[in-house]
Design a protein around this motif. Structure first.
Motif, short mmCIF file in Angstrom:
data_model
loop_
_atom_site.label_atom_id
_atom_site.label_comp_id
_atom_site.label_asym_id
_atom_site.label_seq_id
_atom_site.Cartn_x
_atom_site.Cartn_y
_atom_site.Cartn_z
N GLU A 100 63.33 -3.62 -42.27
CA GLU A 100 64.28 -4.74 -42.18
C GLU A 100 63.58 -6.08 -42.37
O GLU A 100 64.10 -6.97 -43.06
N GLU A 101 62.41 -6.23 -41.77
CA GLU A 101 61.64 -7.46 -41.96
C GLU A 101 61.25 -7.62 -43.43
O GLU A 101 61.30 -8.72 -43.98
N SER A 125 55.74 -6.46 -48.95
CA SER A 125 56.23 -6.86 -47.63
C SER A 125 56.24 -5.68 -46.66
O SER A 125 55.86 -5.82 -45.50
N LEU A 126 56.66 -4.53 -47.14
CA LEU A 126 56.70 -3.35 -46.28
C LEU A 126 55.29 -2.95 -45.86
O LEU A 126 55.05 -2.61 -44.70
N TRP A 128 56.53 5.48 -44.48
CA TRP A 128 55.47 4.59 -44.94
C TRP A 128 55.16 3.55 -43.87
O TRP A 128 54.00 3.29 -43.55
N ALA A 129 56.17 2.96 -43.30
CA ALA A 129 55.98 1.95 -42.26
C ALA A 129 55.26 2.54 -41.06
O ALA A 129 54.38 1.89 -40.47
N ALA A 130 55.60 3.77 -40.68
CA ALA A 130 54.95 4.41 -39.54
C ALA A 130 53.47 4.63 -39.82
O ALA A 130 52.62 4.39 -38.94
N VAL A 151 61.93 -10.33 -48.78
CA VAL A 151 62.34 -10.31 -50.19
C VAL A 151 63.36 -11.41 -50.44
O VAL A 151 63.23 -12.20 -51.39
N GLN A 152 64.37 -11.48 -49.58
CA GLN A 152 65.39 -12.52 -49.75
C GLN A 152 64.77 -13.91 -49.63
O GLN A 152 65.03 -14.78 -50.47
N ASP A 153 63.96 -14.11 -48.61
CA ASP A 153 63.33 -15.42 -48.40
C ASP A 153 62.43 -15.80 -49.58
O ASP A 153 62.38 -16.96 -49.99
#
Length: 184
Positions: free
Chosen positions: A43-44, A35-36, A118-120, A49-51
Motif C-alpha cells: 500500500e505504501e 518502492s515495494l 516479496w514484501a515479507a 507511485v501516485q506521489d
C-alpha cells in the motif's frame, strides 16, 4: 519499459496529458517495483507511485532532456521512499515472513512472487539495514542500476555506495546464514 523520446517529453512539458499518460504507463511498474523493494509494504508503494507521478507532472518543465529520464524518475521515487522511511518505525520481520522465505526457497517452480511475499522477504532480509544501506542495496542489487546511476539518484558518491552495498550484502548474507540458507 520504453525510454520516452524527446517529443513525448516536450509534449508533457507543454502540458499534454495524453503524452504524460504514456509516460505513466511506461514507468509505473518500475516505480512500483522500486518502492515495494524499499518500503516492503504494498500500500505504501502504491502511494509512492501516485506521489511520484504527481511530482513528475508538477516539475516536468524543469526536467533536462539531455539527462536520462529514468534516472530523474528514480531520483524522485527514491526520495519519496526515503521520506516515508524517515516517518515510519523501523521494519520488523514477522514470524510469517520467515515461513514465506522458507516456502519460496523450497519452491522449485519458476513462479513469480506475489507482492505480499516479496514484501515479507524484503522485510526479513532488510531488518537491521541502515537507510543508506537499504538504498544502495535496492538500487544496485535489486534494481541492477550502475554505481554511476545510483550516484546520480542518491546523495552518496561511488565510494559511499560501495561501502554501504558491501555492508548490506554482509548483513543480508548473515541473515540468510542465520536462517540456514548459506553455509560458512
Amino acid at each position: 519499459m520504453i525510454q520516452p523520446d524527446n517529443e513525448i517529453i516536450a509534449r508533457c512539458q507543454r502540458g499534454d496529458k495524453s503524452a504524460f499518460r504514456t509516460v505513466v504507463e511506461n514507468y509505473q511498474r518500475m516505480v512500483f517495483s522500486l518502492s515495494l523493494k524499499m518500503l516492503a509494504d504494498e500500500e505504501e508503494a502504491k502511494d509512492v507511485v501516485q506521489d511520484t507521478f504527481i511530482r513528475v507532472w508538477q516539475s516536468i518543465r524543469s526536467y533536462d532532456p539531455q539527462k536520462p529520464f529514468r534516472t530523474w524518475l528514480y531520483t524522485i521515487a527514491t526520495r519519496l521512499c526515503l521520506d516515508r522511511l524517515k516517518r515510519e518505525k523501523p521494519l520488523i520481520s514477522l514470524p510469517d515472513d520467515e515461513r514465506t522465505l522458507h516456502r519460496f526457497a523450497s519452491d522449485d517452480s519458476q513462479r513469480q512472487l506475489e507482492n505480499a511475499e516479496w514484501a515479507a522477504i524484503v522485510r526479513l532480509l532488510a531488518e537491521g539495514l541502515s537507510e543508506k544501506q537499504r538504498i544502495a542495496f535496492t538500487l544496485c542489487q535489486l534494481e541492477e542500476l550502475s554505481l554511476q546511476e545510483a550516484e546520480e539518484i542518491t546523495d552518496m558518491d561511488v565510494r559511499q555506495l560501495k561501502s554501504n552495498l558491501y555492508v548490506a550484502r554482509q548483513t543480508i548474507r548473515k541473515r540468510l546464514k542465520d536462517l540456514g540458507y548459506e553455509e560458512d
